[in-house]
Design a protein around this motif. Structure first.
Motif, PDB file in Angstrom:
ATOM      1  N   GLU A  64       0.749  -1.161  -0.054  1.00 16.94           N
ATOM      2  CA  GLU A  64      -0.058   0.118  -0.124  1.00 16.94           C
ATOM      3  C   GLU A  64       0.870   1.315  -0.135  1.00 16.94           C
ATOM      4  N   ALA A  65       1.160   1.670  -1.235  1.00 15.95           N
ATOM      5  CA  ALA A  65       1.959   3.150  -1.249  1.00 15.95           C
ATOM      6  C   ALA A  65       1.276   4.105  -1.179  1.00 15.95           C
ATOM      7  N   ALA A  66      -0.190   4.204  -1.142  1.00 17.37           N
ATOM      8  CA  ALA A  66      -0.796   5.382  -1.022  1.00 17.37           C
ATOM      9  C   ALA A  66      -0.878   5.978   0.414  1.00 17.37           C
ATOM     10  N   THR A  67      -0.422   5.146   1.309  1.00 22.27           N
ATOM     11  CA  THR A  67      -0.197   5.857   2.575  1.00 22.27           C
ATOM     12  C   THR A  67       1.148   6.412   3.056  1.00 22.27           C
ATOM     13  N   ILE A  68       1.666   7.080   1.844  1.00 22.23           N
ATOM     14  CA  ILE A  68       3.069   7.567   2.136  1.00 22.23           C
ATOM     15  C   ILE A  68       3.039   8.752   3.061  1.00 22.23           C
ATOM     16  N   ASP A  69       1.872   9.688   3.291  1.00 24.13           N
ATOM     17  CA  ASP A  69       2.166  10.528   4.057  1.00 24.13           C
ATOM     18  C   ASP A  69       1.851  10.056   5.369  1.00 24.13           C
ATOM     19  N   THR A  70       1.380   8.939   5.916  1.00 20.76           N
ATOM     20  CA  THR A  70       1.284   8.466   7.094  1.00 20.76           C
ATOM     21  C   THR A  70       2.746   8.217   7.696  1.00 20.76           C
ATOM     22  N   TYR A  71       3.608   7.478   6.838  1.00 17.02           N
ATOM     23  CA  TYR A  71       4.937   7.137   6.996  1.00 17.02           C
ATOM     24  C   TYR A  71       5.660   8.327   7.068  1.00 17.02           C
ATOM     25  N   LEU A  72       5.425   9.305   6.372  1.00 17.85           N
ATOM     26  CA  LEU A  72       6.440  10.437   6.494  1.00 17.85           C
ATOM     27  C   LEU A  72       5.985  11.110   7.827  1.00 17.85           C
ATOM     28  N   ALA A  73       4.850  11.224   8.305  1.00 17.30           N
ATOM     29  CA  ALA A  73       4.540  11.758   9.498  1.00 17.30           C
ATOM     30  C   ALA A  73       5.161  10.791  10.602  1.00 17.30           C
ATOM     31  N   LEU A  74       5.315   9.578  10.577  1.00 17.17           N
ATOM     32  CA  LEU A  74       5.896   8.723  11.580  1.00 17.17           C
ATOM     33  C   LEU A  74       7.447   8.945  11.525  1.00 17.17           C
ATOM     34  N   ALA A  75       7.950   9.023  10.258  1.00 14.93           N
ATOM     35  CA  ALA A  75       9.629   9.149  10.132  1.00 14.93           C
ATOM     36  C   ALA A  75       9.686  10.597  10.934  1.00 14.93           C
ATOM     37  N   ASN A  76       9.273  11.672  10.704  1.00 15.82           N
ATOM     38  CA  ASN A  76       9.273  13.114  11.377  1.00 15.82           C
ATOM     39  C   ASN A  76       8.996  13.070  12.728  1.00 15.82           C
ATOM     40  N   LEU A  77       8.255  12.227  13.371  1.00 16.65           N
ATOM     41  CA  LEU A  77       8.135  12.006  14.574  1.00 16.65           C
ATOM     42  C   LEU A  77       9.317  11.577  15.374  1.00 16.65           C
ATOM     43  N   PHE A  78       9.852  10.420  14.567  1.00 18.54           N
ATOM     44  CA  PHE A  78      11.141   9.796  15.018  1.00 18.54           C
ATOM     45  C   PHE A  78      12.267  10.815  15.232  1.00 18.54           C
ATOM     46  N   ARG A  79      12.217  11.695  14.047  1.00 16.52           N
ATOM     47  CA  ARG A  79      13.618  12.642  13.937  1.00 16.52           C
ATOM     48  C   ARG A  79      13.325  13.554  14.984  1.00 16.52           C
ATOM     49  N   ARG A  80      11.978  14.194  15.309  1.00 13.57           N
ATOM     50  CA  ARG A  80      12.106  15.215  16.457  1.00 13.57           C
ATOM     51  C   ARG A  80      12.302  14.680  17.767  1.00 13.57           C
ATOM     52  N   ARG A  81      12.031  13.240  17.951  1.00 14.58           N
ATOM     53  CA  ARG A  81      12.449  12.778  19.230  1.00 14.58           C
ATOM     54  C   ARG A  81      13.967  12.320  19.158  1.00 14.58           C
ATOM     55  N   GLY A  82      14.697  12.615  17.954  1.00 11.05           N
ATOM     56  CA  GLY A  82      16.153  12.172  18.051  1.00 11.05           C
ATOM     57  C   GLY A  82      16.576  10.597  17.647  1.00 11.05           C
ATOM     58  N   ASP A  83      15.326  10.002  17.426  1.00 15.24           N
ATOM     59  CA  ASP A  83      15.650   8.580  16.901  1.00 15.24           C
ATOM     60  C   ASP A  83      15.996   8.397  15.196  1.00 15.24           C
ATOM     61  N   TRP A  84      17.043   9.125  15.001  1.00 15.32           N
ATOM     62  CA  TRP A  84      17.310   9.351  13.657  1.00 15.32           C
ATOM     63  C   TRP A  84      17.478   7.921  12.838  1.00 15.32           C
ATOM     64  N   ASP A  85      18.107   6.965  13.444  1.00 12.65           N
ATOM     65  CA  ASP A  85      18.166   5.697  12.840  1.00 12.65           C
ATOM     66  C   ASP A  85      16.812   4.936  12.200  1.00 12.65           C
ATOM     67  N   LYS A  86      15.752   5.374  13.095  1.00 14.70           N
ATOM     68  CA  LYS A  86      14.311   4.873  12.826  1.00 14.70           C
ATOM     69  C   LYS A  86      13.772   5.718  11.583  1.00 14.70           C
ATOM     70  N   ALA A  87      14.143   6.997  11.634  1.00 11.24           N
ATOM     71  CA  ALA A  87      13.644   7.925  10.733  1.00 11.24           C
ATOM     72  C   ALA A  87      14.275   7.547   9.186  1.00 11.24           C
TER      73      ALA A  87
END
Length: 376
Positions: free
Chosen positions: A65-88
């Motif tokens: 399901e590639a139509a949920t890209i925005d969801t994954y972007l939001a999740l990755a950005n959440l990890f980056r803001r938390r400092g979990d760069w490897d997960k992002a």
């Protein structure tokens, strides 16, 4: 019998179409149920703080399901803001390898470069950003992140190579940034001619004009230095505290000097200009006029530095009270030595020394002299 067979053919075709359609619908519903199950499972892992399992579960859905890209972007950005760069990075790298529309793929590439930069992987970030500079919609964001990277590495010469790309944008901050970094580029030191060209190319920046004025003053070219100093004052009158000492060395004609100081003192209400004007009045034989100017300005708007200069003048005009006035002046001096002199208009960073680049928000030419009761 043959006629009956021909009549049954359309019915058979219609039945086949109907059955096939229902079969496809069942497969689609089955696939969606599988996606929903995996998504639900991934969210459960997140809620129970099993982030690694959650990421693995959610990344498996990308192929389905590639139509949920925005969801994954939001999740990755959440990890980056938390400092979990490897997960992002893991999420953005997975998205980066999908076959997506060009605009969406470029946005993901920018996010991945941001991850690499945050994680200190500057080489990887620089490579991705250099490729993205030609993307018109993302050019400004890309250049800002790229320049932030060059600030971190002090590779000013690399920033200079993007001058033409900066000129394609409407960003004032990028123009100020490139002008400052060109001043810092030790691989191509600027002479007076180059600084003039840089001032003309990027009139928004004041550093080239200021450094040009200082250079001309050292070369004993006071008239040309005065032109550069006045160009800075015209653009940034609040910089008078930094400009007037150098401009005073240019030995302007008395009438021109008086007119300049009067405009800054009365129109721009600049404290340093008021002090210089009071000193000029004293030097030209009007100590009473200088003292009166300081009193009037203090009545209009209290300022410790104007009060300090008034105390110094009173020690000259009232020698019988010199000892007492000197004691008060010493207290004022001690007070002023503890006060900040500059503040960043962008983030509020405060300091006693000037910076072309704010140490806090990393913006160029935002640290300016303070005004107010302790200001200059």
């Amino acid at each position: 019998m043959l006629e009956l067979l021909f009549l049954l053919l359309p019915i058979a075709a219609a039945y086949g179409w109907f059955y096939g359609r229902n079969s496809l619908r069942r497969e689609e519903l089955k696939g969606k149920a599988h996606v929903a199950k995996n998504l639900s499972s991934g969210l459960n892992f997140l809620l129970t703080d099993q982030e690694d399992k959650a990421i693995e579960q959610l990344l498996q859905l990308l192929d389905i399901e590639a139509a949920t890209i925005d969801t994954y972007l939001a999740l990755a950005n959440l990890f980056r803001r938390r400092g979990d760069w490897d997960k992002a990075i893991r999420i953005h790298e997975k998205l980066h390898h999908l076959k997506l529309p060009k605009t969406q793929a470029q946005q993901i590439q920018l996010e991945l470069a941001n991850d690499y930069f945050s994680a200190g992987l500057y080489d990887r970030a620089e490579k991705l950003l250099t490729e993205l500079v030609q993307a018109e919609q993302l050019r400004e964001k890309t250049l800002k992140l790229l320049f932030t990277l060059f600030i971190a590495t002090h590779e000013w010469h690399k920033a200079v190579s993007f001058s033409h790309d900066v000129d394609k944008t409407d960003s004032k901050s990028l123009r100020i940034a490139i002008a400052n970094m060109r001043c810092l580029d030790q691989q191509k030191p600027l002479d007076a001619f180059s600084l003039r060209l840089l001032s003309q190319q990027y009139p928004q920046a004041i550093r080239p004009k200021f450094e040009l004025a200082q250079m001309l003053l050292k070369q004993q070219l006071p008239e040309e230095a005065a032109v550069a100093f006045k160009a800075v004052l015209q653009q940034k009158p609040q910089w008078a505290a930094e400009i007037l000492p150098g401009l005073a060395q240019c030995q302007l004609p008395s009438a021109e000097w008086y007119q300049l100081l009067s405009q800054l003192a009365h129109k721009n209400k600049n404290i340093t200009a008021t002090i210089f004007l009071a000193d000029w009045l004293v030097q030209t034989g009007s100590p009473a006029a200088g003292e009166q100017l300081l009193l009037e300005k203090l009545q209009q708007k209290p300022n410790i530095r104007l009060f300090q200069r008034l105390l110094q003048l009173r020690q000259i005009t009232e020698p019988e009270h010199r000892a007492a006035l000197h004691s008060v002046e010493q207290l004022v001096n001690a007070y002023l030595e503890t006060k900040i002199l500059f503040s960043c208009r962008n983030c509020g960073f405060k300091t006693r020394q000037t910076y072309w680049l704010c140490p806090s928000c990393q913006q160029w030419e935002t640290v300016e002299p303070l005004s107010g009761i302790d200001g200059r």
